[in-house]
Design an enzyme around this catalytic site. Structure first.
Site, PDB file in Angstrom:
ATOM      1  N   ASP B  26      -1.413  -3.261   7.983  1.00 45.31           N
ATOM      2  CA  ASP B  26      -1.428  -2.125   7.699  1.00 45.31           C
ATOM      3  C   ASP B  26      -2.940  -1.383   8.747  1.00 45.31           C
ATOM      4  OD1 ASP B  26      -3.957  -1.795   6.497  1.00 45.31           O
ATOM      5  OD2 ASP B  26      -4.022  -2.809   5.138  1.00 45.31           O
ATOM      6  N   LYS B 222       3.866   1.252   4.325  1.00 50.66           N
ATOM      7  CA  LYS B 222       2.747   0.521   5.262  1.00 50.66           C
ATOM      8  C   LYS B 222       3.149   2.248   6.826  1.00 50.66           C
ATOM      9  CE  LYS B 222       0.484  -2.249   3.233  1.00 50.66           C
ATOM     10  NZ  LYS B 222      -0.422  -2.168   2.168  1.00 50.66           N
ATOM     11  N   ASP B 250       1.475   3.878   1.798  1.00 46.20           N
ATOM     12  CA  ASP B 250       0.656   3.415   1.378  1.00 46.20           C
ATOM     13  C   ASP B 250      -0.058   3.294   2.955  1.00 46.20           C
ATOM     14  OD1 ASP B 250      -1.868   1.889   0.935  1.00 46.20           O
ATOM     15  OD2 ASP B 250      -0.974   0.427   0.698  1.00 46.20           O
ATOM     16  N   ASN B 252      -3.846   2.631   3.297  1.00 50.20           N
ATOM     17  CA  ASN B 252      -5.164   2.137   2.907  1.00 50.20           C
ATOM     18  C   ASN B 252      -6.394   2.271   3.679  1.00 50.20           C
ATOM     19  OD1 ASN B 252      -2.604   0.430   3.609  1.00 50.20           O
ATOM     20  ND2 ASN B 252      -4.285  -0.616   2.612  1.00 50.20           N
ATOM     21  N   GLU B 276       0.090   6.078  -1.298  1.00 46.66           N
ATOM     22  CA  GLU B 276      -1.222   5.297  -1.928  1.00 46.66           C
ATOM     23  C   GLU B 276      -2.892   5.304  -0.852  1.00 46.66           C
ATOM     24  OE1 GLU B 276       0.256   1.105  -3.045  1.00 46.66           O
ATOM     25  OE2 GLU B 276      -1.576   0.220  -2.917  1.00 46.66           O
ATOM     26  N   GLU B 305      -7.995  -0.504  -5.323  1.00 45.73           N
ATOM     27  CA  GLU B 305      -7.247  -1.914  -5.365  1.00 45.73           C
ATOM     28  C   GLU B 305      -8.824  -2.115  -4.465  1.00 45.73           C
ATOM     29  OE1 GLU B 305      -3.930  -1.982  -1.838  1.00 45.73           O
ATOM     30  OE2 GLU B 305      -5.275  -2.783  -0.531  1.00 45.73           O
ATOM     31  N   ASP B 328      -7.208  -4.296  -9.620  1.00 47.78           N
ATOM     32  CA  ASP B 328      -7.182  -5.685  -8.660  1.00 47.78           C
ATOM     33  C   ASP B 328      -7.866  -6.190  -9.973  1.00 47.78           C
ATOM     34  OD1 ASP B 328      -6.890  -6.095  -5.491  1.00 47.78           O
ATOM     35  OD2 ASP B 328      -8.293  -7.376  -6.923  1.00 47.78           O
ATOM     36  N   HIS B 355      -2.103  -3.656  -8.304  1.00 48.29           N
ATOM     37  CA  HIS B 355      -2.118  -4.509  -6.628  1.00 48.29           C
ATOM     38  C   HIS B 355      -2.185  -5.401  -7.338  1.00 48.29           C
ATOM     39  CE1 HIS B 355      -5.066  -5.616  -3.663  1.00 48.29           C
ATOM     40  NE2 HIS B 355      -3.420  -5.535  -2.368  1.00 48.29           N
ATOM     41  N   ALA B 356      -1.149  -5.970  -5.969  1.00 53.97           N
ATOM     42  CA  ALA B 356      -0.723  -7.405  -6.110  1.00 53.97           C
ATOM     43  C   ALA B 356      -0.466  -7.918  -4.891  1.00 53.97           C
ATOM     44  CB  ALA B 356      -0.107  -7.799  -6.443  1.00 53.97           C
ATOM     45  N   GLY B 357      -0.261  -8.867  -4.354  1.00 56.37           N
ATOM     46  CA  GLY B 357      -0.274  -9.709  -3.148  1.00 56.37           C
ATOM     47  C   GLY B 357      -0.722 -10.754  -2.401  1.00 56.37           C
TER      48      GLY B 357
END
Lengths: 459, 459
Positions: B26, B222, B250, B252, B276, B305, B328, B355-357
């Site tokens: 990202d 992203k 997102d 970041n 985000e 997150e 998170d 948040h996941a991944g």
């Protein structure tokens, strides 16, 4: 002027068993062993100069910061010092925005403490190469150059690079006189040495008498663990110092927001200038609520020693959450980030009253606050918010820097206090270098002092 | 029911070389190697059950978290599991308020990630001993007991223990039906797998087609590194998914506050549901400013997150700084702290979209969000703020949990996704256990995978 390629970075875990004497104890940190992750930078330059950097810790966990310093080391090794300080903003960004390491921060906690240790060493080395104490390096530096050391990411909504430059430009006026004033009289200090939470009333009395004899006029007392104890201790110290001298209180984050307001209402009779760290260092809106509630009592809110970066300080200022801003030389990202906070404080007209004590914090932060006076704030007076409410504060309320009388003997260039003021350091560097003998003795766990203590624990 | 004394805590540094494929890239994390500090707890109980806990990291720095886990270990070793979960609030407080360790946090960064890893293992072990998946352990737990696991320090100004209890009591109504609904249909998910910043347009198109075929209706892209790139990529994906499906963006943390507002005005035409992490995760007031500016464009703000503890979430809610709250499972202090955030979100009527991944985040957080639906929020609908502005969102805007299709094969109990929904785990525990073979291979630096990669780097 700047020379050499960084050829070696070493870091050591140095701990002093201060918990044995209750020194440094407060409502949240009951048994601190004042410690440091101690960084040494070497270059291939022929001058043989080394850069020394520390970050302050409380014992356990120093090894974690040491580990983080080692994780940052590849960013420094084999770099030219000239390239680092030539684009110091870029280098700061590189250290704090490493695409993998930033996840475990970013710019907070362990990695940021490690960043501070490493960059403190860079500043020490730079100042040494220039043959100036750090405060003087900063004072003499061209404002444009100074501003180029700062990362404005995330603070441009309150301070742009151009605004920072203008503040520093204005600070040039009368600079010479202020420098002379510092050299002659020093920067005013207050003492926290008398009233740690772990001290008995007898010890407190004895230390307070001694401090009064030594000319101290501003005293801080630890509170927050037990209200009746606080009342007794605050009464004791206020009675000893009399109504004119300044008393500050420090709760070290012990309370929730409503609790802070209630508790301080009970301690208001002892006329504290401020309550320090009433609640979580992360709670900007909480500090704002407390601040608003305590103004009618003539009590200000102070915080900062655990505010983890400039973004938190920015918001504390935006939210009118504090009346006294306490920078820390080892929690923020070294001089670079501290300068951005000094400049924001100036913009918001909030006095900076640095946190010190621990190991080396006095040695380091004196440079920053002397620079602040000479080049930024240009004032030893507080702003008028409290004077309006409580006229009697006019005489006593001034800017000041914390002082704690511990562990200075381990430093090669210890602070010099005269008449309760910090006298500007004259040796080149950032006063960060420790005596090698002290480091060897206190290295954890294999220094002489710890080998003995740990062996005693086993037996 | 709970049994055994903790006899061993081990922790390993496990890294997957995801940066080689640009997965997870990202605007701020350009080359992540998805990694974990992986904790295993053993007891002296005869059942032989172990507790597995992870925290997610991005490669470098995992060793620092491992070091912090070891620093926390003495708090667990030789403790009875029954004593730990019997006074879980006290134990949480003990871990997070260690008088020496808290200085290098507190409750943030490395030490807090380590706390998460350790406590995730405790919860896994507890759930295994009870023979239930974690979500079910929580759903079945008496509200009074549940509340006793939470540390309300620093949040009582918005949520008291009694209020938390009342929310959970209300959540008992219709619980059985909601549990059945989850078991039958699962919890809605969205996908981030299609549009990492490091992916080419061709890869993006291909992955997006595949996701559409698989029934995905909500997509995240992203943004933040380059405006023209963003416009091209957002147009591409919006054209592919059509006007009805949901698109999220997102950044970041790439932007400053004013920049975020300007940039998003340029991307508004692609109708994102949310932006985000538009700026620093520490900037509560900044998020509030951005949020206020974007509401007229029908764009919400999502973050979480990297929000490091409940105090930050508390303020984001107080300041109306977000419209979607992203917990998170590995950054906050495990289930304990996440529950307090779920309850605060319920009080403020803000939907939680986790948040996941990463490594294992999907495996863990599904438990929390399923519990949230069954026992707290009781709703899959979003609150009405956007509907009022943009009526077309009524159909598409719903609560959902992030999903990323990576690295699940390394887990012993991987997530099961059906029709773009998380199906509730049925195995006992917190789904945290990794396959021993995967761990061995990916251990850093001595696992097979890394030995090869590091040898190739040298050559």
């Amino acid at each position: 002027m700047v020379r050499g390629r960084i050829s070696r970075l070493s870091v050591r875990d140095v701990r002093f068993p201060t918990s044995l004497g209750g020194h440094g104890s407060d409502a949240m940190h009951t048994d601190p062993d004042y410690s440091a992750a101690y960084v040494v930078l070497e270059t291939d330059a022929e001058d043989g100069l080394k850069g020394y950097g520390i970050t302050f810790t409380l014992g356990k966990g120093t090894e974690v910061v040491v580990c983080a310093v080692n994780a940052l080391a590849p960013h420094l090794l084999n770099k030219d010092l000239g390239d680092i300080v030539g684009d110091f903003r870029g280098f700061y960004r590189q250290l704090t925005s490493d695409g993998q390491l930033r996840w475990i921060g970013p710019e907070k906690g362990v990695v940021h403490l490690a960043t501070a240790a490493v960059l403190n060493a860079v500043w020490d080395l730079w100042a040494k190469q220039e043959g100036k104490p750090l405060w003087k390096l900063l004072v003499d530096m061209d404002p444009r150059k100074l501003v180029s050391c700062l990362d404005f990411r995330y603070i441009t909504d309150v301070l742009t690079e151009e605004e920072a430059y203008e503040i520093l430009q204005k600070g040039q006026v009368g600079k010479k006189e202020r420098e002379e004033q510092m050299l002659a009289h020093g920067y005013p200090a207050y003492t926290t040495s008398c009233a740690w939470l772990g001290y008995s009333d007898a010890t407190l009395k004895q230390l307070c008498s001694k401090a009064l004899e030594d000319g101290w006029t501003r005293f801080k007392v630890k509170v927050g663990a037990d209200l009746q104890d606080d009342i007794r201790r605050c009464r004791l110290i206020r009675n000893m110092i009399g109504p004119e001298k300044t008393l500050m209180m420090d709760a070290n984050q012990r309370w929730d927001v409503p609790e802070a307001v209630e508790w301080m209402a009970k301690l208001a009779e002892f006329k504290p200038l401020w309550i320090e760290e009433p609640t979580s260092p992360d709670d900007i809106l909480g500090h704002a609520t407390i601040s608003k509630a305590l103004v009618p009592l003539g009590i200000g809110v102070a915080t900062g020693e655990q505010c983890h970066n400039r973004v938190i300080f920015k918001q504390l200022l935006q939210a009118k959450a504090l009346q006294f801003l306490q920078i820390d030389s080892c929690r923020l990202g070294s001089v670079n980030e501290n300068l951005s906070v000094l400049l924001m404080a100036k913009k918001f007209d909030i006095p900076v009253c640095p946190h010190a004590g621990g190991v080396g914090l006095c040695e380091l932060v004196q440079h920053l606050i002397i620079f602040d006076f000479v080049s930024v704030s240009a004032s030893l007076k507080d702003r008028i918010w409290l004077h309006l409410l409580v006229p009697s504060y006019i005489s006593t309320c001034a800017r000041m820097c914390e002082y704690v009388d511990h562990l200075h003997e381990h430093f090669k260039y210890p602070v010099i206090i005269k008449k309760a003021s910090y006298m500007p350091p004259k040796d080149a560097g950032y006063s960060t270098e420790m005596k090698e003998e002290s480091v060897k003795k206190h290295q954890y766990p294999d220094g002489e002092v710890w080998e003995k203590l740990l062996a005693a624990q086993v037996n």
